[in-house]
Design a protein around this motif. Structure first.
Motif, PDB file in Angstrom:
ATOM      1  N   ASP A 253      -1.429  13.967 -18.324  1.00  0.00           N
ATOM      2  CA  ASP A 253      -1.980  15.286 -17.965  1.00  0.00           C
ATOM      3  C   ASP A 253      -2.794  15.260 -16.675  1.00  0.00           C
ATOM      4  OD1 ASP A 253      -0.817  16.368 -20.242  1.00  0.00           O
ATOM      5  OD2 ASP A 253      -2.605  15.953 -21.471  1.00  0.00           O
ATOM      6  N   GLN A 254      -2.585  14.247 -15.868  1.00  0.00           N
ATOM      7  CA  GLN A 254      -3.255  14.196 -14.566  1.00  0.00           C
ATOM      8  C   GLN A 254      -2.189  14.196 -13.462  1.00  0.00           C
ATOM      9  OE1 GLN A 254      -6.682  11.562 -14.005  1.00  0.00           O
ATOM     10  NE2 GLN A 254      -6.587  11.015 -16.179  1.00  0.00           N
ATOM     11  N   ASN A 255      -2.460  14.988 -12.446  1.00  0.00           N
ATOM     12  CA  ASN A 255      -1.517  15.102 -11.324  1.00  0.00           C
ATOM     13  C   ASN A 255      -1.954  14.186 -10.189  1.00  0.00           C
ATOM     14  OD1 ASN A 255      -0.862  16.822  -8.521  1.00  0.00           O
ATOM     15  ND2 ASN A 255       0.834  16.711  -9.981  1.00  0.00           N
ATOM     16  N   PHE A 256      -0.964  13.425  -9.678  1.00  0.00           N
ATOM     17  CA  PHE A 256      -1.227  12.503  -8.568  1.00  0.00           C
ATOM     18  C   PHE A 256      -0.207  12.756  -7.448  1.00  0.00           C
ATOM     19  CE2 PHE A 256      -2.683  10.373 -12.412  1.00  0.00           C
ATOM     20  CZ  PHE A 256      -3.935   9.961 -12.050  1.00  0.00           C
ATOM     21  N   VAL A 257      -0.697  12.704  -6.237  1.00  0.00           N
ATOM     22  CA  VAL A 257       0.169  12.788  -5.048  1.00  0.00           C
ATOM     23  C   VAL A 257       0.012  11.470  -4.306  1.00  0.00           C
ATOM     24  CG1 VAL A 257       0.689  13.993  -2.901  1.00  0.00           C
ATOM     25  CG2 VAL A 257      -0.119  15.287  -4.906  1.00  0.00           C
ATOM     26  N   TYR A 258       1.137  10.863  -3.941  1.00  0.00           N
ATOM     27  CA  TYR A 258       1.079   9.549  -3.283  1.00  0.00           C
ATOM     28  C   TYR A 258       2.150   9.474  -2.193  1.00  0.00           C
ATOM     29  CZ  TYR A 258       5.030   8.500  -6.403  1.00  0.00           C
ATOM     30  OH  TYR A 258       6.222   8.538  -7.072  1.00  0.00           O
ATOM     31  N   ARG A 259       2.004   8.440  -1.371  1.00  0.00           N
ATOM     32  CA  ARG A 259       2.941   8.186  -0.267  1.00  0.00           C
ATOM     33  C   ARG A 259       3.512   6.791  -0.425  1.00  0.00           C
ATOM     34  NH1 ARG A 259       0.532   4.445   2.933  1.00  0.00           N
ATOM     35  NH2 ARG A 259      -1.759   4.432   3.075  1.00  0.00           N
ATOM     36  N   LYS A 260       4.417   6.435   0.463  1.00  0.00           N
ATOM     37  CA  LYS A 260       4.963   5.079   0.446  1.00  0.00           C
ATOM     38  C   LYS A 260       3.933   4.089   0.972  1.00  0.00           C
ATOM     39  CE  LYS A 260       9.739   6.594   1.212  1.00  0.00           C
ATOM     40  NZ  LYS A 260      10.934   6.500   2.098  1.00  0.00           N
ATOM     41  N   LEU A 261       4.048   2.883   0.491  1.00  0.00           N
ATOM     42  CA  LEU A 261       3.159   1.800   0.939  1.00  0.00           C
ATOM     43  C   LEU A 261       3.834   1.082   2.110  1.00  0.00           C
ATOM     44  CD1 LEU A 261       0.409   0.627  -0.072  1.00  0.00           C
ATOM     45  CD2 LEU A 261       1.759  -1.166  -1.199  1.00  0.00           C
ATOM     46  N   TYR A 262       3.092   0.877   3.182  1.00  0.00           N
ATOM     47  CA  TYR A 262       3.654   0.205   4.346  1.00  0.00           C
ATOM     48  C   TYR A 262       3.685  -1.311   4.128  1.00  0.00           C
ATOM     49  CZ  TYR A 262       2.753   4.780   6.358  1.00  0.00           C
ATOM     50  OH  TYR A 262       2.733   6.132   6.586  1.00  0.00           O
ATOM     51  N   ARG A 263       4.536  -1.998   4.849  1.00  0.00           N
ATOM     52  CA  ARG A 263       4.708  -3.441   4.648  1.00  0.00           C
ATOM     53  C   ARG A 263       3.436  -4.228   4.939  1.00  0.00           C
ATOM     54  NH1 ARG A 263       9.214  -5.824   8.013  1.00  0.00           N
ATOM     55  NH2 ARG A 263       8.446  -4.312   9.541  1.00  0.00           N
ATOM     56  N   ASP A 264       2.765  -3.834   6.019  1.00  0.00           N
ATOM     57  CA  ASP A 264       1.551  -4.594   6.352  1.00  0.00           C
ATOM     58  C   ASP A 264       0.465  -4.371   5.302  1.00  0.00           C
ATOM     59  OD1 ASP A 264       1.229  -1.936   7.005  1.00  0.00           O
ATOM     60  OD2 ASP A 264       0.094  -2.324   8.841  1.00  0.00           O
ATOM     61  N   GLU A 265       0.439  -3.155   4.729  1.00  0.00           N
ATOM     62  CA  GLU A 265      -0.537  -2.891   3.681  1.00  0.00           C
ATOM     63  C   GLU A 265      -0.240  -3.737   2.439  1.00  0.00           C
ATOM     64  OE1 GLU A 265      -1.559   1.819   4.654  1.00  0.00           O
ATOM     65  OE2 GLU A 265       0.042   1.287   3.256  1.00  0.00           O
ATOM     66  N   TYR A 266       1.036  -3.845   2.098  1.00  0.00           N
ATOM     67  CA  TYR A 266       1.415  -4.635   0.926  1.00  0.00           C
ATOM     68  C   TYR A 266       1.127  -6.127   1.147  1.00  0.00           C
ATOM     69  CZ  TYR A 266       4.278  -6.278  -2.982  1.00  0.00           C
ATOM     70  OH  TYR A 266       4.708  -6.877  -4.149  1.00  0.00           O
ATOM     71  N   SER A 267       1.350  -6.588   2.382  1.00  0.00           N
ATOM     72  CA  SER A 267       1.066  -7.992   2.687  1.00  0.00           C
ATOM     73  C   SER A 267      -0.421  -8.287   2.576  1.00  0.00           C
ATOM     74  CB  SER A 267       1.571  -8.344   4.083  1.00  0.00           C
ATOM     75  OG  SER A 267       2.973  -8.180   4.166  1.00  0.00           O
TER      76      SER A 267
ATOM     77  N   VAL B  52      -4.168  -6.031  -8.346  1.00  0.00           N
ATOM     78  CA  VAL B  52      -3.128  -5.666  -7.364  1.00  0.00           C
ATOM     79  C   VAL B  52      -2.630  -4.252  -7.628  1.00  0.00           C
ATOM     80  CG1 VAL B  52      -0.796  -6.184  -6.564  1.00  0.00           C
ATOM     81  CG2 VAL B  52      -2.419  -8.035  -6.940  1.00  0.00           C
ATOM     82  N   GLU B  53      -2.416  -3.919  -8.898  1.00  0.00           N
ATOM     83  CA  GLU B  53      -1.942  -2.577  -9.253  1.00  0.00           C
ATOM     84  C   GLU B  53      -2.956  -1.521  -8.823  1.00  0.00           C
ATOM     85  OE1 GLU B  53      -1.419  -2.928 -13.401  1.00  0.00           O
ATOM     86  OE2 GLU B  53       0.293  -4.296 -13.265  1.00  0.00           O
ATOM     87  N   ASN B  54      -4.224  -1.754  -9.115  1.00  0.00           N
ATOM     88  CA  ASN B  54      -5.259  -0.782  -8.762  1.00  0.00           C
ATOM     89  C   ASN B  54      -5.404  -0.648  -7.242  1.00  0.00           C
ATOM     90  OD1 ASN B  54      -5.806  -0.330 -11.473  1.00  0.00           O
ATOM     91  ND2 ASN B  54      -7.466  -1.852 -11.553  1.00  0.00           N
ATOM     92  N   MET B  55      -5.270  -1.763  -6.518  1.00  0.00           N
ATOM     93  CA  MET B  55      -5.388  -1.709  -5.065  1.00  0.00           C
ATOM     94  C   MET B  55      -4.212  -0.954  -4.438  1.00  0.00           C
ATOM     95  SD  MET B  55      -7.205  -2.292  -2.475  1.00  0.00           S
ATOM     96  CE  MET B  55      -8.455  -3.354  -3.202  1.00  0.00           C
ATOM     97  N   ILE B  56      -3.027  -1.115  -4.996  1.00  0.00           N
ATOM     98  CA  ILE B  56      -1.861  -0.359  -4.505  1.00  0.00           C
ATOM     99  C   ILE B  56      -2.099   1.131  -4.674  1.00  0.00           C
ATOM    100  CG2 ILE B  56       0.559   0.172  -4.999  1.00  0.00           C
ATOM    101  CD1 ILE B  56       0.979  -2.784  -5.627  1.00  0.00           C
ATOM    102  N   CYS B  57      -2.634   1.543  -5.818  1.00  0.00           N
ATOM    103  CA  CYS B  57      -2.899   2.957  -6.063  1.00  0.00           C
ATOM    104  C   CYS B  57      -4.015   3.473  -5.152  1.00  0.00           C
ATOM    105  CB  CYS B  57      -3.288   3.181  -7.531  1.00  0.00           C
ATOM    106  SG  CYS B  57      -1.962   2.812  -8.696  1.00  0.00           S
ATOM    107  N   ASP B  58      -5.054   2.690  -4.983  1.00  0.00           N
ATOM    108  CA  ASP B  58      -6.148   3.107  -4.102  1.00  0.00           C
ATOM    109  C   ASP B  58      -5.668   3.326  -2.672  1.00  0.00           C
ATOM    110  OD1 ASP B  58      -7.998   3.063  -6.145  1.00  0.00           O
ATOM    111  OD2 ASP B  58      -8.657   1.002  -5.744  1.00  0.00           O
ATOM    112  N   THR B  59      -4.688   2.546  -2.257  1.00  0.00           N
ATOM    113  CA  THR B  59      -4.205   2.625  -0.871  1.00  0.00           C
ATOM    114  C   THR B  59      -3.245   3.790  -0.666  1.00  0.00           C
ATOM    115  OG1 THR B  59      -4.406   0.218  -0.680  1.00  0.00           O
ATOM    116  CG2 THR B  59      -3.071   1.351   0.988  1.00  0.00           C
ATOM    117  N   ALA B  60      -2.357   4.045  -1.640  1.00  0.00           N
ATOM    118  CA  ALA B  60      -1.256   4.985  -1.420  1.00  0.00           C
ATOM    119  C   ALA B  60      -1.493   6.369  -2.009  1.00  0.00           C
ATOM    120  CB  ALA B  60       0.048   4.413  -1.986  1.00  0.00           C
ATOM    121  N   VAL B  61      -2.420   6.550  -2.912  1.00  0.00           N
ATOM    122  CA  VAL B  61      -2.630   7.853  -3.547  1.00  0.00           C
ATOM    123  C   VAL B  61      -3.398   8.776  -2.603  1.00  0.00           C
ATOM    124  CG1 VAL B  61      -3.809   9.068  -5.419  1.00  0.00           C
ATOM    125  CG2 VAL B  61      -2.499   6.992  -5.902  1.00  0.00           C
ATOM    126  N   LEU B  62      -2.885   9.989  -2.443  1.00  0.00           N
ATOM    127  CA  LEU B  62      -3.508  10.992  -1.570  1.00  0.00           C
ATOM    128  C   LEU B  62      -4.339  11.997  -2.364  1.00  0.00           C
ATOM    129  CD1 LEU B  62      -0.391  11.664   0.724  1.00  0.00           C
ATOM    130  CD2 LEU B  62      -2.329  10.158   1.214  1.00  0.00           C
TER     131      LEU B  62
END
Length: 246
Positions: A24-38, A50-60
């Motif tokens: 019941d929560q709405n999230f908007v996100y973008r693609k993760l860039y290669r350098d960000e993933y590295s 790692v999962e939480n950091m990916i979300c922190d980086t890509a969620v708008l």
């Protein structure tokens, strides 16, 4: 809540954005860039970190949210969606590479690269959005720049116009061949004699044929009349006596 203006702003910055509802929560996100993933993989983090950091980086949206503090399970589910959209799942990059390699065998993709090489100020994405007329205009200039000026062979990429082939020289005819092709050597076509047309069982005669027939029949009847009329016989006798005398 975000509005259309904010969505357009995200698209302008990141090209593509995604939305998903989790618990019941709405999230908007973008693609993760290669350098960000590295950078994230280079951090000393466990799987959850790692999962939480990916979300922190890509969620708008929501803005200024920390996934280490939200309900457990949301970060795992959302990070998986972000990884899929970014083609960072195992095997995705290889499949995508193979797809784009096959796409490069298409002439339209090769044309974009040829124009880009001759005119580096244009982006590949921009060239792909051109009209056919504009694309062919720049392609003709790119061919000249690369082939005529830089000497880059493009024969296997862009088909060149075929040069007109000269007709093979004709062998002079021999005297025998000239004689055989002469008009005198060709027999004149024979005209078939047309039979008189029949109409309702009757023979249609031309005016000339009818005139000849009448003259012949009249002459025959005249000679027969000489035999039937004795008194007219002296004309025939007179004809028989005709000759040259001294």
């Amino acid at each position: 809540m975000y509005d259309q203006q904010l969505i357009d702003q995200w698209k302008e910055e990141h090209d593509v954005v995604y939305a998903i509802d989790i618990l019941d929560q709405n999230f908007v996100y973008r693609k993760l860039y290669r350098d960000e993933y590295s950078i994230i993989l280079g951090m000393d983090l466990d799987d959850t970190g790692v999962e939480n950091m990916i979300c922190d980086t890509a969620v708008l949206w929501p803005e200024n949210i920390s996934f280490s503090e939200i309900e457990e399970g949301i970060g795992f589910r959302l990070s998986q969606e972000i990884m899929k959209a970014s083609a960072l799942m195992q095997g995705q990059a290889d499949q995508m590479l193979q797809f784009f390699r096959e796409d490069m065998q298409i002439r339209d993709s090769q044309v974009d690269c040829i124009i880009k090489e001759a005119f580096p100020e244009f982006d590949i994405e921009e060239i792909a959005r051109w009209t056919i007329e504009k694309t062919m205009f720049y392609l003709s200039r790119a061919e000249y720049i690369l082939i005529a000026i830089r000497g880059v062979p493009l024969n296997n990429i862009v088909p060149q116009l075929e040069e007109p082939q000269e007709a093979p020289p004709q062998r002079p005819m021999s005297p025998q061949e000239r004689a055989e092709r002469s008009a005198l050597a060709q027999p004149e076509p024979t005209q078939e004699k047309k039979e008189p047309e029949k109409s309702n069982g009757r023979v249609e005669l031309s005016e000339e044929e009818l005139s000849k027939m009448l003259n012949t029949d009249l002459r025959k009847n005249t000679l027969n009349n000489f035999d039937n009329l004795p008194e007219m016989g002296w004309f025939r006798s007179g004809d028989a006596l005709k000759g040259e005398y001294d």
